[in-house]
Design a protein around this motif. Structure first.
Motif, short mmCIF file in Angstrom:
data_model
loop_
_atom_site.label_atom_id
_atom_site.label_comp_id
_atom_site.label_asym_id
_atom_site.label_seq_id
_atom_site.Cartn_x
_atom_site.Cartn_y
_atom_site.Cartn_z
N SER A 1 0.80 -1.23 0.00
CA SER A 1 0.00 0.00 0.00
C SER A 1 0.83 1.28 0.00
CB SER A 1 -0.97 0.01 1.18
OG SER A 1 -0.38 -0.49 2.32
N HIS A 2 2.13 1.17 -0.16
CA HIS A 2 2.95 2.40 -0.13
C HIS A 2 4.20 2.22 -0.97
CE1 HIS A 2 4.39 6.04 2.41
NE2 HIS A 2 5.27 5.87 1.43
N SER A 3 4.12 2.66 -2.22
CA SER A 3 5.33 2.69 -3.05
C SER A 3 5.28 3.95 -3.90
CB SER A 3 5.44 1.44 -3.91
OG SER A 3 4.47 1.50 -4.92
N TRP B 1 3.83 11.90 -4.76
CA TRP B 1 4.79 12.48 -3.81
C TRP B 1 4.22 13.80 -3.30
CZ3 TRP B 1 8.66 10.52 -1.28
CH2 TRP B 1 9.51 11.39 -0.58
N TYR B 2 4.75 14.24 -2.15
CA TYR B 2 4.27 15.51 -1.58
C TYR B 2 5.03 16.68 -2.19
CZ TYR B 2 7.57 13.34 1.82
OH TYR B 2 8.60 12.66 2.45
N TRP B 3 4.75 16.89 -3.46
CA TRP B 3 5.42 17.96 -4.20
C TRP B 3 5.03 19.33 -3.65
CZ3 TRP B 3 9.20 15.94 -6.76
CH2 TRP B 3 9.07 14.67 -7.32
N GLY C 1 -2.53 10.93 -1.83
CA GLY C 1 -1.33 10.75 -1.00
C GLY C 1 -0.16 10.30 -1.85
N GLU C 2 0.96 10.30 -1.27
CA GLU C 2 1.33 10.66 0.08
C GLU C 2 1.44 12.19 0.14
OE1 GLU C 2 5.13 8.94 0.98
OE2 GLU C 2 5.06 9.43 3.09
N LEU C 3 0.75 12.79 1.11
CA LEU C 3 0.81 14.23 1.30
C LEU C 3 1.60 14.54 2.57
CD1 LEU C 3 -2.93 15.19 0.62
CD2 LEU C 3 -1.14 14.65 -1.03
N LEU D 1 -1.06 10.18 4.47
CA LEU D 1 -0.23 11.31 4.90
C LEU D 1 1.11 10.82 5.43
CD1 LEU D 1 -2.75 13.46 7.01
CD2 LEU D 1 -2.09 13.80 4.63
N HIS D 2 2.16 11.48 5.03
CA HIS D 2 3.47 11.20 5.62
C HIS D 2 3.45 11.60 7.09
CE1 HIS D 2 7.88 10.95 5.83
NE2 HIS D 2 7.76 11.96 6.68
N ALA D 3 4.04 10.76 7.93
CA ALA D 3 4.16 11.10 9.35
C ALA D 3 5.61 10.94 9.77
CB ALA D 3 3.26 10.19 10.19
N LEU E 1 -1.93 6.89 7.92
CA LEU E 1 -0.71 7.59 8.33
C LEU E 1 0.48 6.69 8.04
CD1 LEU E 1 -1.88 9.20 11.69
CD2 LEU E 1 -1.95 10.15 9.36
N ALA E 2 1.39 7.21 7.23
CA ALA E 2 2.55 6.42 6.83
C ALA E 2 3.52 6.25 7.99
CB ALA E 2 3.24 7.11 5.65
N HIS E 3 4.39 5.26 7.85
CA HIS E 3 5.49 5.05 8.80
C HIS E 3 4.95 4.91 10.23
CE1 HIS E 3 7.31 6.56 5.15
NE2 HIS E 3 6.93 7.78 5.38
N TRP E 4 3.90 4.11 10.39
CA TRP E 4 3.28 3.85 11.69
C TRP E 4 2.79 5.14 12.36
CZ3 TRP E 4 2.59 -1.26 12.81
CH2 TRP E 4 3.46 -2.19 12.25
ZN LIG Z 1 6.71 9.05 3.76
#
Ligand SMILES: [Zn+2]
Length: 297
Positions: A6-8, A69-71, A126-128, A158-160, A193-196
């Motif tokens: 779910s995240h690439s 990506w969070y451009w 996402g990822e924002l 969302l990136h966390a 929320l990404a990265h736990w």
């Molecule tokens: Zn991230």
């Protein structure tokens, strides 16, 4: 079983040759600093669509969610969505696309970005990154995005950033309390929320927060860079296996010493061998939870 990542991320092959020059031309200094730093080796890996599919096959990954990506610029977000749409068109059974959205502008601009991404066949946002893209829970653009995503049943990733820890170069804080405000303001929103969750998941030990965060999910992207494999067991006990989504952060080299080229298999084998998951938990995290979020199960 079908493993769903779910995240690439995905980039066109020509970017890999000179990422910094490309980023400077687009006005994307944060990405340049992460991906092509001048003062240290980069852990960014690169993979063409063919290499991505081959790496998925080698690891038994049936489908991958290609995140935007969070451009820092809406124009780059729109460009990224076109790249993702091209990859989906080339392998529609293998790729699911989430849209790069820039929520820093007006409600009308955000809704136009979402409608255009929907017409490209994308299925989430996402990822924002609130810090990099200059928004928070009170921003008009964020609120419009959250409303639109609830109405269209789109999850938002969302990136966390870890709330506590040593400062990685290029790391920009994402205040955990503001994720709580987002969840409280839009209880129907499927927030990933990404990265736990940068540690927010640990606070679900508080029953009131657990209630407020009931529609918040946590992905495992970049785990090998951040945590011991026991985080899986410990967070299953706190939030439940149904709130955890397998994500790799491919083509990031999350085992920088062992991986010359990015792969999915090293992390998946580590989960199989060291995360102590029973078969139901493994299936939930690796497949079923994401299917449910996409409305397919
Ligand atoms: Zn991230």
């Amino acid at each position: 079983m079908k493993i769903i990542d779910s995240h690439s991320h995905c980039y066109p092959a020509q970017l890999a040759a000179a990422p910094r020059a490309w980023a400077e031309a687009q006005g994307e200094p944060h990405w340049a600093e992460l991906v092509a730093p001048l003062d240290r080796p980069s852990i960014q890996g690169w993979a063409t669509i063919e290499q991505t599919l081959a790496a998925m096959d080698a690891a038994g990954v049936e489908q991958t969610v290609l995140l935007g990506w969070y451009w820092q610029n809406e124009a780059t977000c729109r460009w990224q969505n076109g790249v993702i749409a091209d990859w989906i068109q080339a392998a529609p059974e293998r790729f699911i696309g989430f849209a790069s959205i820039h929520p820093g502008g007006t409600a009308a601009s955000v809704i136009a970005q979402c409608e255009d991404a929907l017409s490209l066949g994308l299925r989430g946002a996402g990822e924002l990154h609130p810090g990099i893209q200059n928004f928070d829970s009170s921003s008009i653009g964020w609120q419009a995005l959250a409303d639109w995503c609830v109405a269209h049943d789109w999850p938002i990733n969302l990136h966390a950033t870890e709330a506590v820890g040593h400062q990685h170069p290029g790391s920009v804080p994402t205040p955990l309390n503001d994720f709580l405000h987002m969840a409280e303001a839009h209880p129907q929103l499927k927030l990933i929320l990404a990265h736990w969750g940068g540690g927010l998941a640990f606070f679900e030990l508080n029953p009131r927060l657990r209630q407020a965060l009931k529609n918040v999910y946590y992905d495992t992207s970049a785990t090998p860079l951040l945590y011991e494999p026991s985080i899986f067991r410990r967070l299953i006990e706190i939030v439940g296996a149904e709130k955890i989504l397998f994500g790799s952060d491919f083509p990031l080299r999350v085992y920088p010493r062992a991986q010359k080229t990015p792969d999915f298999s090293t992390f998946i084998e580590t989960i199989q061998n060291q995360a102590d998951l029973n078969p139901d938990e493994f299936a939930a995290i690796m497949q079923h939870n994401m299917q449910r979020l996409l409305g397919k199960a």
